[in-house]
Design a protein around this motif. Structure first.
Motif, PDB file in Angstrom:
ATOM      1  N   LEU A   1       0.839  -1.192   0.000  1.00 29.87           N
ATOM      2  CA  LEU A   1       0.000   0.000   0.000  1.00 29.87           C
ATOM      3  C   LEU A   1       0.871   1.238   0.000  1.00 29.87           C
ATOM      4  CD1 LEU A   1      -2.940  -0.921   2.367  1.00 29.87           C
ATOM      5  CD2 LEU A   1      -2.791  -1.067  -0.106  1.00 29.87           C
ATOM      6  N   THR A   2       0.971   1.871  -1.126  1.00 33.63           N
ATOM      7  CA  THR A   2       1.865   3.015  -1.270  1.00 33.63           C
ATOM      8  C   THR A   2       1.269   4.307  -0.729  1.00 33.63           C
ATOM      9  OG1 THR A   2       1.025   3.391  -3.498  1.00 33.63           O
ATOM     10  CG2 THR A   2       2.959   2.009  -3.282  1.00 33.63           C
ATOM     11  N   VAL A   3      -0.025   4.329  -0.388  1.00 34.60           N
ATOM     12  CA  VAL A   3      -0.639   5.528   0.153  1.00 34.60           C
ATOM     13  C   VAL A   3      -0.306   5.598   1.641  1.00 34.60           C
ATOM     14  CG1 VAL A   3      -2.772   6.794   0.495  1.00 34.60           C
ATOM     15  CG2 VAL A   3      -2.458   5.420  -1.553  1.00 34.60           C
ATOM     16  N   ALA A   4       0.751   6.311   1.964  1.00 32.43           N
ATOM     17  CA  ALA A   4       1.186   6.464   3.353  1.00 32.43           C
ATOM     18  C   ALA A   4       1.203   7.951   3.677  1.00 32.43           C
ATOM     19  CB  ALA A   4       2.571   5.851   3.551  1.00 32.43           C
ATOM     20  N   LYS A   5       0.511   8.327   4.736  1.00 37.02           N
ATOM     21  CA  LYS A   5       0.395   9.732   5.107  1.00 37.02           C
ATOM     22  C   LYS A   5       0.791   9.912   6.571  1.00 37.02           C
ATOM     23  CE  LYS A   5      -1.442  11.124   1.190  1.00 37.02           C
ATOM     24  NZ  LYS A   5      -0.768  12.077   0.292  1.00 37.02           N
ATOM     25  N   PRO A   6       1.654  10.887   6.865  1.00 41.93           N
ATOM     26  CA  PRO A   6       1.959  11.182   8.272  1.00 41.93           C
ATOM     27  C   PRO A   6       0.821  11.985   8.902  1.00 41.93           C
ATOM     28  CG  PRO A   6       3.207  12.637   6.822  1.00 41.93           C
ATOM     29  CD  PRO A   6       2.467  11.678   5.929  1.00 41.93           C
ATOM     30  N   ARG A   7       0.481  11.636  10.112  1.00 40.35           N
ATOM     31  CA  ARG A   7      -0.584  12.323  10.817  1.00 40.35           C
ATOM     32  C   ARG A   7      -0.240  12.424  12.299  1.00 40.35           C
ATOM     33  NH1 ARG A   7      -1.812  13.923   6.674  1.00 40.35           N
ATOM     34  NH2 ARG A   7      -3.850  14.028   5.652  1.00 40.35           N
TER      35      ARG A   7
ATOM     36  N   ILE B   1      -0.272   6.596   8.632  1.00 45.34           N
ATOM     37  CA  ILE B   1      -1.479   5.838   8.318  1.00 45.34           C
ATOM     38  C   ILE B   1      -1.370   5.311   6.886  1.00 45.34           C
ATOM     39  CG2 ILE B   1      -2.891   7.190   9.903  1.00 45.34           C
ATOM     40  CD1 ILE B   1      -4.077   8.613   7.442  1.00 45.34           C
ATOM     41  N   ARG B   2      -1.865   4.109   6.684  1.00 47.34           N
ATOM     42  CA  ARG B   2      -1.944   3.500   5.357  1.00 47.34           C
ATOM     43  C   ARG B   2      -3.393   3.084   5.135  1.00 47.34           C
ATOM     44  NH1 ARG B   2       2.989   2.205   3.128  1.00 47.34           N
ATOM     45  NH2 ARG B   2       4.780   2.452   4.513  1.00 47.34           N
ATOM     46  N   TYR B   3      -3.883   3.329   3.924  1.00 49.88           N
ATOM     47  CA  TYR B   3      -5.297   3.087   3.684  1.00 49.88           C
ATOM     48  C   TYR B   3      -5.504   2.529   2.290  1.00 49.88           C
ATOM     49  CZ  TYR B   3      -5.347   7.324   0.839  1.00 49.88           C
ATOM     50  OH  TYR B   3      -5.107   8.251  -0.138  1.00 49.88           O
ATOM     51  N   ASP B   4      -6.624   1.886   2.132  1.00 49.24           N
ATOM     52  CA  ASP B   4      -7.070   1.362   0.852  1.00 49.24           C
ATOM     53  C   ASP B   4      -8.048   2.369   0.258  1.00 49.24           C
ATOM     54  OD1 ASP B   4      -8.139   0.022  -1.290  1.00 49.24           O
ATOM     55  OD2 ASP B   4      -8.488  -1.866  -0.222  1.00 49.24           O
ATOM     56  N   PRO B   5      -7.716   2.990  -0.888  1.00 53.22           N
ATOM     57  CA  PRO B   5      -8.630   4.005  -1.436  1.00 53.22           C
ATOM     58  C   PRO B   5     -10.002   3.454  -1.772  1.00 53.22           C
ATOM     59  CG  PRO B   5      -6.471   4.122  -2.493  1.00 53.22           C
ATOM     60  CD  PRO B   5      -6.488   2.876  -1.666  1.00 53.22           C
TER      61      PRO B   5
ATOM     62  N   VAL C   1      -2.797   2.096  11.277  1.00 54.00           N
ATOM     63  CA  VAL C   1      -1.947   3.074  11.945  1.00 54.00           C
ATOM     64  C   VAL C   1      -0.635   2.392  12.335  1.00 54.00           C
ATOM     65  CG1 VAL C   1      -1.797   4.738  13.828  1.00 54.00           C
ATOM     66  CG2 VAL C   1      -4.035   4.197  12.825  1.00 54.00           C
ATOM     67  N   PHE C   2       0.473   3.032  11.957  1.00 54.48           N
ATOM     68  CA  PHE C   2       1.811   2.519  12.277  1.00 54.48           C
ATOM     69  C   PHE C   2       2.537   3.568  13.109  1.00 54.48           C
ATOM     70  CE2 PHE C   2       0.464   0.355   8.489  1.00 54.48           C
ATOM     71  CZ  PHE C   2       0.930  -0.931   8.629  1.00 54.48           C
ATOM     72  N   HIS C   3       3.071   3.121  14.222  1.00 54.03           N
ATOM     73  CA  HIS C   3       3.817   4.007  15.116  1.00 54.03           C
ATOM     74  C   HIS C   3       5.245   3.492  15.224  1.00 54.03           C
ATOM     75  CE1 HIS C   3       5.104   5.472  19.182  1.00 54.03           C
ATOM     76  NE2 HIS C   3       4.662   6.599  18.647  1.00 54.03           N
ATOM     77  N   ARG C   4       6.174   4.318  14.764  1.00 54.60           N
ATOM     78  CA  ARG C   4       7.593   3.934  14.752  1.00 54.60           C
ATOM     79  C   ARG C   4       7.807   2.614  14.010  1.00 54.60           C
ATOM     80  NH1 ARG C   4       9.157   5.423  21.067  1.00 54.60           N
ATOM     81  NH2 ARG C   4       8.656   7.656  20.910  1.00 54.60           N
ATOM     82  N   GLU C   5       7.169   2.542  12.799  1.00 53.58           N
ATOM     83  CA  GLU C   5       7.285   1.403  11.888  1.00 53.58           C
ATOM     84  C   GLU C   5       6.689   0.114  12.444  1.00 53.58           C
ATOM     85  OE1 GLU C   5      11.265   0.903  10.608  1.00 53.58           O
ATOM     86  OE2 GLU C   5      11.401   2.899   9.689  1.00 53.58           O
ATOM     87  N   GLN C   6       5.892   0.214  13.506  1.00 56.41           N
ATOM     88  CA  GLN C   6       5.218  -0.938  14.073  1.00 56.41           C
ATOM     89  C   GLN C   6       3.711  -0.752  13.940  1.00 56.41           C
ATOM     90  OE1 GLN C   6       6.718  -3.698  15.210  1.00 56.41           O
ATOM     91  NE2 GLN C   6       8.739  -2.821  14.743  1.00 56.41           N
TER      92      GLN C   6
ATOM     93  N   ALA D   1      -7.819   2.001  12.861  1.00 55.53           N
ATOM     94  CA  ALA D   1      -8.764   3.025  13.288  1.00 55.53           C
ATOM     95  C   ALA D   1      -9.894   3.107  12.270  1.00 55.53           C
ATOM     96  CB  ALA D   1      -8.064   4.372  13.410  1.00 55.53           C
ATOM     97  N   ILE D   2     -11.111   3.297  12.750  1.00 56.81           N
ATOM     98  CA  ILE D   2     -12.274   3.316  11.876  1.00 56.81           C
ATOM     99  C   ILE D   2     -12.911   4.690  11.884  1.00 56.81           C
ATOM    100  CG2 ILE D   2     -12.721   0.881  12.357  1.00 56.81           C
ATOM    101  CD1 ILE D   2     -15.161   1.840  13.989  1.00 56.81           C
TER     102      ILE D   2
END
Length: 509
Positions: A375-381, A410-414, A422-427, A432-433
């Motif tokens: 999933l290439t859609v990765a956004k910092p939040r 965050i990574r999501y399916d469009p 949700v990934f925190h420090r690559e983990q 989240a919904i």
């Protein structure tokens, strides 16, 4: 009156033999030799005089004697009709032939009349024989088709029609997968309410011709659409009647930017999959996927509203399906029709041929691990007190209460915005919904419980640290007996009395 030839002794009949050189004759030559042998057979078998045979067959006597002499000398091969020595040669100069061919190969393609007119003018000036229209027509139509295509349609078309290609053929399931995109001949209703033509991305197993995954999008092909189709192809399907899955050994794609991205190359390396790219501008060797697109177009889309094949009037106004409905229709066709219908080349249904390998497909450890790769859609939040803000939506999960103020990815399916990973420090942290989109909702009670738990945890940490600080300070604090006696403070001089301000007060007047 009897001719002199009639008084000559007849040659004794000769046995019929077929020399080995007969196999070198062409079919017309072999047929002509057999025809002449049948004419000579009465003389050879029944000793019919040559004179009588010539009268009966209507062939000159000298011709029959020449055939007979050739047959006795060379056998059946001697009776074959020999080609003319000047066959293929014209009675016009070779230079004029080259001129006619050169005129016919000019771009744009000239008419035969134009070529004949120009060549006749040049022939008259040079004193050559004037070629007829039929001669010019024959010369131009005898040109090598490859030469004509290269001259009139260019190198790309020549490669497509005449270049020798190597066609890969897999020997087992999941050895080679192929992927490609196409814009569908069908109109759908976009979220904005306007008609649009979607794109289809398909991943096909080369050995079985089974569809491993697909993606339907309104936007042009990109690395994201490829990754989403690849994700569906690799992971186990939710549909029980669709079994194709696993990580392929090789991935055969074209040279587009959506396939040659750095991220996708890294994904291939992590999955231990070898990528094969077509040469730039030469998408050859992927005819199997192109054939699949034609099957989907003819057997699936042709029965749906909004279908508009190329060359027909604009049918955008007939669009009725949404993108989700089209995706469901294509998926149903893949599972219930295409994967279960015997393939014209392999002779077996694609899914049955894929399952006949008796192997265990290689799969990633988990879906989260696969998503982290694909999933290439990765956004910092940043996690806010009311959740994660993204695309004017809020995403919540009880675990987020412990990370308010933290930066996450965050990574999501469009295709499904109801949840984000949700990934925190690559983990991986949680899923989240969005309560507005998801069928599952987060109640106020859950949020309150998570909030109170977080507050209790923070207070516990405060008490623990406060106790450590107090304990360490008490250890290093000196006892009262060790403290020096305080000295008596010196008497301070009396402060001066400030002078009374000389201000007038109206009430005293």
């Amino acid at each position: 009156m009897t001719s002199l030839a009639a008084n000559q002794p007849e040659d004794p009949p000769q046995p019929l033999t077929t020399p080995p050189a007969l196999t070198e004759l062409t079919e017309p030559q072999r047929q002509s030799a057999m025809d002449r042998l049948m004419i000579l057979r009465p003389h050879l078998d029944d000793a019919v005089p040559i004179v009588r045979l010539a009268e009966t067959a209507g062939i000159p006597e000298r011709t029959l004697r020449r055939w007979l002499s050739a047959y006795r000398r060379d056998g059946l091969t001697g009776l074959a009709r020999q080609p003319r020595a000047d066959k293929g040669r014209r009675r016009i100069p070779d230079e004029l032939v080259l001129l006619i061919e050169g005129l016919a190969l000019r771009r744009p393609r000239p008419s035969i009349a134009t070529v004949h007119r120009h060549s006749a003018e040049v022939a008259a000036q040079r004193g050559w024989p004037i070629p007829s229209y039929a001669t010019v027509y024959d010369i131009t139509h005898r040109l090598d088709p490859a030469l004509s295509v290269l001259a009139h349609e260019g190198t790309a078309r020549y490669r497509e029609l005449f270049d020798l290609i190597h066609r890969r053929q897999a020997e087992r399931p999941n050895q080679i997968w192929q992927a490609d995109h196409t814009q569908l001949d069908l109109w759908v209703i976009t979220p904005s309410g306007k008609p649009g033509r979607p794109w289809l991305t398909v991943i096909e197993d080369d050995y079985s011709r089974a569809v491993a995954g697909y993606a339907v999008n309104l936007s042009a092909p990109s690395a994201l659409t490829t990754a989403l189709a690849f994700r569906q192809a690799i992971w186990r399907k939710a549909e029980p009647d669709w079994h194709v899955c696993g990580i392929p050994e090789a991935f055969h794609v074209d040279h587009g930017s959506d396939f040659t991205s750095v991220h996708l190359e890294q994904v291939m390396a992590d999955l231990r999959t070898r990528p094969f790219f077509s040469l730039p501008g030469q998408p050859r060797g992927r005819g199997k996927v192109e054939r699949l697109f034609r099957t989907v177009n003819q057997q699936c889309l042709a029965h749906l509203p909004g279908y508009a094949p190329r060359g027909t009037p604009d049918r955008a106004g007939r669009a009725q399906l949404s993108l989700a409905e089209l995706e469901e229709a294509i998926g149903r066709f893949v599972r219930e029709v295409y994967n279960l219908t015997p393939h014209s080349e392999t002779g077996a249904p694609p899914q049955q041929r894929w399952e006949s390998g008796s192997f265990l497909p290689r799969l990633p450890g988990s879906l989260e691990q696969l998503d982290l790769l694909l999933l290439t859609v990765a956004k910092p939040r940043t996690i806010h007190p009311d959740g994660i803000h993204f695309q004017s939506l809020r995403y919540l999960d009880p675990l987020l209460a412990a990370y308010v103020g933290e930066r996450v990815i965050i990574r999501y399916d469009p295709r499904d915005m109801a949840e984000v990973r949700v990934f925190h420090r690559e983990q991986f942290l949680c899923q989240a919904i969005c309560p507005e989109l998801a069928s599952r909702t987060i109640s106020l009670k859950d949020i309150t419980a998570a909030r109170n738990a977080r507050r209790r945890d923070l207070r516990s940490q405060l008490r623990e640290r406060a106790s450590v600080v107090d304990r360490l300070i008490d250890v290093h604090r000196p006892s009262p007996s060790d403290l020096p006696l305080p000295e008596a403070p010196a008497a301070d001089p009396a402060p001066p009395v400030p002078a009374r301000p000389r201000l007038k007060r109206y009430r005293e007047e």
